[in-house]
Design an enzyme around this catalytic site. Structure first.
Site, PDB file in Angstrom:
ATOM      1  N   CYS A 110      -6.640   0.458   6.530  1.00  0.00           N
ATOM      2  CA  CYS A 110      -7.210   0.266   5.194  1.00  0.00           C
ATOM      3  C   CYS A 110      -7.970   1.521   4.790  1.00  0.00           C
ATOM      4  O   CYS A 110      -8.681   2.115   5.613  1.00  0.00           O
ATOM      5  CB  CYS A 110      -8.147  -0.949   5.220  1.00  0.00           C
ATOM      6  SG  CYS A 110      -8.914  -1.336   3.637  1.00  0.00           S
ATOM      7  N   HIS A 158      -2.828  -8.375   2.120  1.00  0.00           N
ATOM      8  CA  HIS A 158      -3.929  -7.472   2.469  1.00  0.00           C
ATOM      9  C   HIS A 158      -4.687  -7.063   1.203  1.00  0.00           C
ATOM     10  O   HIS A 158      -5.924  -7.138   1.152  1.00  0.00           O
ATOM     11  CB  HIS A 158      -3.365  -6.235   3.178  1.00  0.00           C
ATOM     12  CG  HIS A 158      -4.391  -5.185   3.488  1.00  0.00           C
ATOM     13  ND1 HIS A 158      -4.785  -4.877   4.763  1.00  0.00           N
ATOM     14  CD2 HIS A 158      -5.109  -4.351   2.678  1.00  0.00           C
ATOM     15  CE1 HIS A 158      -5.702  -3.915   4.735  1.00  0.00           C
ATOM     16  NE2 HIS A 158      -5.904  -3.584   3.468  1.00  0.00           N
ATOM     17  N   GLU A 159      -3.943  -6.631   0.186  1.00  0.00           N
ATOM     18  CA  GLU A 159      -4.579  -6.187  -1.066  1.00  0.00           C
ATOM     19  C   GLU A 159      -5.211  -7.363  -1.816  1.00  0.00           C
ATOM     20  O   GLU A 159      -6.294  -7.239  -2.394  1.00  0.00           O
ATOM     21  CB  GLU A 159      -3.572  -5.461  -1.962  1.00  0.00           C
ATOM     22  CG  GLU A 159      -2.926  -4.229  -1.349  1.00  0.00           C
ATOM     23  CD  GLU A 159      -3.907  -3.173  -0.879  1.00  0.00           C
ATOM     24  OE1 GLU A 159      -5.066  -3.140  -1.374  1.00  0.00           O
ATOM     25  OE2 GLU A 159      -3.540  -2.383   0.008  1.00  0.00           O
ATOM     26  N   HIS A 162      -8.681  -8.191  -0.852  1.00  0.00           N
ATOM     27  CA  HIS A 162      -9.728  -7.354  -1.460  1.00  0.00           C
ATOM     28  C   HIS A 162     -10.281  -7.998  -2.735  1.00  0.00           C
ATOM     29  O   HIS A 162     -11.470  -7.877  -3.030  1.00  0.00           O
ATOM     30  CB  HIS A 162      -9.185  -5.961  -1.800  1.00  0.00           C
ATOM     31  CG  HIS A 162      -9.110  -5.034  -0.631  1.00  0.00           C
ATOM     32  ND1 HIS A 162     -10.213  -4.648   0.106  1.00  0.00           N
ATOM     33  CD2 HIS A 162      -8.055  -4.395  -0.061  1.00  0.00           C
ATOM     34  CE1 HIS A 162      -9.846  -3.814   1.069  1.00  0.00           C
ATOM     35  NE2 HIS A 162      -8.539  -3.647   0.993  1.00  0.00           N
TER      36      HIS A 162
END
Length: 198
Positions: A110, A158-159, A162
């Site tokens: 990341c 994953h994004e 965020h």
């Protein structure tokens, strides 16, 4: 223009905040932020920027990583057959995901995390999303449903984390970091598959 100087690092409280929906149609400011995010990913994977401290190679970036708590994601990533996919997403939502999980044998990385995370991170192998999709060339924004699988599903999730204030390192199993659930299997790219068959 975004460089690594603009990327927030682990420990910054903004990375733990939830993002809000982007007002539509896109304002000039929001569109410029999204285009800057896209440009960062494009520049980060260029060979001439390998040793440039302004960049670290990335397949994706989310707006909270640059301190903008809005639901925008830019992804340029290959599938397991090395076909590149561009996903420039505004206000993405997850509609469904598989019970079957996937993980990267080499672990996740990341832009916001400088330390190595020695653990497998498990993500849905398939994810169905609905999102406004931005076209970089025409600047049009169109609502679409998209089926993501394999590596693209891993990158998207994953994004997407965020946007909910979650860093991937928090998903590591602190007791058994390499324990693999029965419903999980690794992401394997074509060249790795070929090596296994030799």
């Amino acid at each position: 223009m975004i460089t690594m100087k603009n990327v927030l690092k682990e420990g910054n409280p903004l990375l733990n905040e939830k993002s809000i929906d982007v007002n539509l149609p896109l304002s000039v400011e929001d569109e410029n932020i999204l285009r800057d995010m896209i440009d960062y990913v494009k520049e980060s994977i260029k060979e001439e920027n390998i040793d440039n401290p302004d960049y670290r190679p990335a397949v994706g970036i989310a707006a909270p990583q640059i301190g903008v708590l809005k639901k925008m994601i830019a992804i340029i990533a290959p599938d397991e057959h090395y076909k590149d996919h561009e996903l420039f997403l505004v206000n993405p939502k997850i509609l469904s995901y598989s019970d079957e999980l996937a993980y990267l044998p080499g672990g996740e990385g990341c832009l916001s995390v400088d330390r190595k995370c020695d653990a497998y991170i498990f993500r849905p192998r398939r994810t169905m999303i609905e999102s406004y999709v931005y076209n970089y060339e025409t600047r049009e924004l169109k609502k679409e449903r998209i089926k993501l699988k394999g590596y693209l599903s891993v990158v998207f999730n994953h994004e997407f984390d965020h946007l909910n204030g979650i860093l991937f390192v928090s998903k590591a199993n602190p007791i058994n970091p390499y324990e693999i659930p029965d419903n999980a299997s690794p992401i394997i790219f074509d060249d790795e598959k070929n090596e296994e068959q030799k």
